[in-house]
Design a protein around this motif. Structure first.
Motif, PDB file in Angstrom:
ATOM      1  N   SER A 104       0.817  -1.208   0.000  1.00  0.00           N
ATOM      2  CA  SER A 104       0.000   0.000   0.000  1.00  0.00           C
ATOM      3  C   SER A 104       0.852   1.259   0.000  1.00  0.00           C
ATOM      4  N   LEU A 105       1.906   1.278   0.808  1.00  0.00           N
ATOM      5  CA  LEU A 105       2.785   2.444   0.859  1.00  0.00           C
ATOM      6  C   LEU A 105       3.398   2.733  -0.504  1.00  0.00           C
ATOM      7  N   ALA A 106       3.887   1.697  -1.163  1.00  0.00           N
ATOM      8  CA  ALA A 106       4.536   1.887  -2.465  1.00  0.00           C
ATOM      9  C   ALA A 106       3.540   2.381  -3.507  1.00  0.00           C
ATOM     10  N   VAL A 107       2.359   1.763  -3.560  1.00  0.00           N
ATOM     11  CA  VAL A 107       1.366   2.137  -4.577  1.00  0.00           C
ATOM     12  C   VAL A 107       0.761   3.504  -4.281  1.00  0.00           C
ATOM     13  N   THR A 108       0.503   3.802  -3.001  1.00  0.00           N
ATOM     14  CA  THR A 108      -0.045   5.118  -2.637  1.00  0.00           C
ATOM     15  C   THR A 108       0.945   6.223  -2.994  1.00  0.00           C
ATOM     16  N   TRP A 109       2.231   5.983  -2.728  1.00  0.00           N
ATOM     17  CA  TRP A 109       3.247   6.981  -3.095  1.00  0.00           C
ATOM     18  C   TRP A 109       3.307   7.177  -4.607  1.00  0.00           C
ATOM     19  N   TRP A 110       3.354   6.084  -5.340  1.00  0.00           N
ATOM     20  CA  TRP A 110       3.471   6.189  -6.791  1.00  0.00           C
ATOM     21  C   TRP A 110       2.250   6.885  -7.392  1.00  0.00           C
ATOM     22  N   SER A 111       1.062   6.560  -6.895  1.00  0.00           N
ATOM     23  CA  SER A 111      -0.178   7.091  -7.460  1.00  0.00           C
ATOM     24  C   SER A 111      -0.512   8.489  -6.968  1.00  0.00           C
ATOM     25  N   GLY A 112       0.311   9.025  -6.049  1.00  0.00           N
ATOM     26  CA  GLY A 112       0.024  10.332  -5.470  1.00  0.00           C
ATOM     27  C   GLY A 112      -0.223  11.430  -6.492  1.00  0.00           C
ATOM     28  N   PRO A 113       0.630  11.599  -7.504  1.00  0.00           N
ATOM     29  CA  PRO A 113       0.379  12.656  -8.495  1.00  0.00           C
ATOM     30  C   PRO A 113      -0.951  12.484  -9.228  1.00  0.00           C
ATOM     31  N   ILE A 114      -1.294  11.261  -9.570  1.00  0.00           N
ATOM     32  CA  ILE A 114      -2.564  11.017 -10.260  1.00  0.00           C
ATOM     33  C   ILE A 114      -3.736  11.318  -9.330  1.00  0.00           C
ATOM     34  N   ASP A 115      -3.651  10.869  -8.081  1.00  0.00           N
ATOM     35  CA  ASP A 115      -4.732  11.122  -7.126  1.00  0.00           C
ATOM     36  C   ASP A 115      -4.924  12.614  -6.891  1.00  0.00           C
TER      37      ASP A 115
END
Length: 324
Positions: A122-133
């Motif tokens: 979750s940490l890795a995906v949440t960080w990566w997806s941050g700009p899109i979110d």
């Protein structure tokens, strides 16, 4: 006992953590480029994002959503069932180690690994997806096919909810294994039950975990984006990143009403909006605003952890009192 538990568990743990390490490497390699693109493009990110980025976005989301289910099936269900199926629990319980200590060691070691795996994913995906979110939540143009992070399709793959889901799925698998006493049926029952909970949560539970906002809007206040013959399907009501719980068209008296076909046969959306407003039609919307994301995350995670603790207590009671 710790050494024995690790020996029995190390193969499954190695496979899962190796897969998560590969995911982390992929995200670490592609994440800075996406963050740099957002820094330069801002809310116009979606006009410059690549198909490869879209693929990584959905791959990461699917993996985070699958981690708890996989853990419940392959870590939780066999944990005690394997001992019951082979009868080796009789030997273990006749040594110097009590049933309670035997169970606690297995649950603590595997449970910590469970939550660590979910947290890493979750940490890795949440960080990566941050700009899109962030771009979605600030009404970036061309956001489709990306979803707000509070949307049910994405919510379970962000933040801390996957940790609670993993703990719950793990203990669900352990509990069903103790009750069923057969590994394969317990794995199937774990998957089916966990899937049912994941469907029920956004449909009936999550909408009530934080106060929703109700709004009644005229069609000159809200831009119609999808008009059908019988009703206005969707409006843009100026709340980007929100989770719409319900949306319906009402007439001047406040009753749900069909829109006359004559009012949808217009040359532009603005003309349709003016005609609907003049005729007294309005749109009633109930939604969870984007700002409720973390409130929902904390409350839902607490629910899952509470369920996991309840299942832990049940397993301890069952093993101590019901298993001969």
């Amino acid at each position: 006992m710790i050494w024995l538990t690790w020996r029995q568990f190390r193969t499954q743990a190695t496979v899962v953590f190796l897969a998560l390490a590969l995911l982390a490497v992929l995200l670490a390699v592609t994440g800075p480029q996406l963050a740099g693109l957002y820094a330069s493009a801002g809310d116009d990110l979606f006009g410059r994002i690549t198909s490869a980025d879209r693929s990584v976005y959905y791959l990461g989301l699917v993996i985070v959503l699958l981690v708890p289910a996989v853990i419940g099936m392959f870590w939780g269900a066999p944990l005690i069932t394997r001992e019951l199926e082979t009868g080796t629990y009789r030997l273990a319980w006749n040594q110097s180690i009590t049933r309670t200590r035997w169970l606690a060691t297995k649950l603590v070691l595997t449970g910590v690994a469970t939550m660590a795996a979910a947290a890493l994913a979750s940490l890795a995906v949440t960080w990566w997806s941050g700009p899109i979110d962030r771009a979605v939540d600030s009404a970036g143009t061309g956001a489709q096919p990306f979803y707000p992070r509070i949307d049910p399709l994405v919510f379970g793959g962000r933040g801390i909810v996957p940790i609670g889901c993993a703990a719950f799925a793990f203990m669900l698998g352990v509990t069903l294994g103790v009750l069923i006493r057969r590994t394969v049926p317990a794995m199937a029952a774990t998957l089916a039950t966990y899937a049912a909970v994941q469907i029920a949560m956004p449909l009936w539970v999550r909408p009530h975990l934080a106060p929703a906002v109700d709004a009644t809007l005229s069609f000159t206040q809200a831009k119609p984006v999808n008009i059908g013959i019988d009703a206005v399907r969707e409006v843009d009501f100026g709340q980007p990143g929100a989770w719409i719980l319900s949306e319906q068209t009402v007439d001047a008296s406040g009753r749900t009403a069909a829109v006359p076909e004559s009012l949808t046969d217009c040359s532009s959306m603005s003309d349709c909006a003016a005609g609907l407003t003049k005729a007294g039609f309005r749109q009633q919307v109930s939604y969870q605003p984007a700002g409720n994301f973390w409130t929902l995350q904390w409350v839902e995670t607490g629910l899952y952890l509470g369920l996991a603790l309840a299942l832990t207590g049940f397993c301890a009671w069952w093993i101590r009192r019901r298993l001969a």
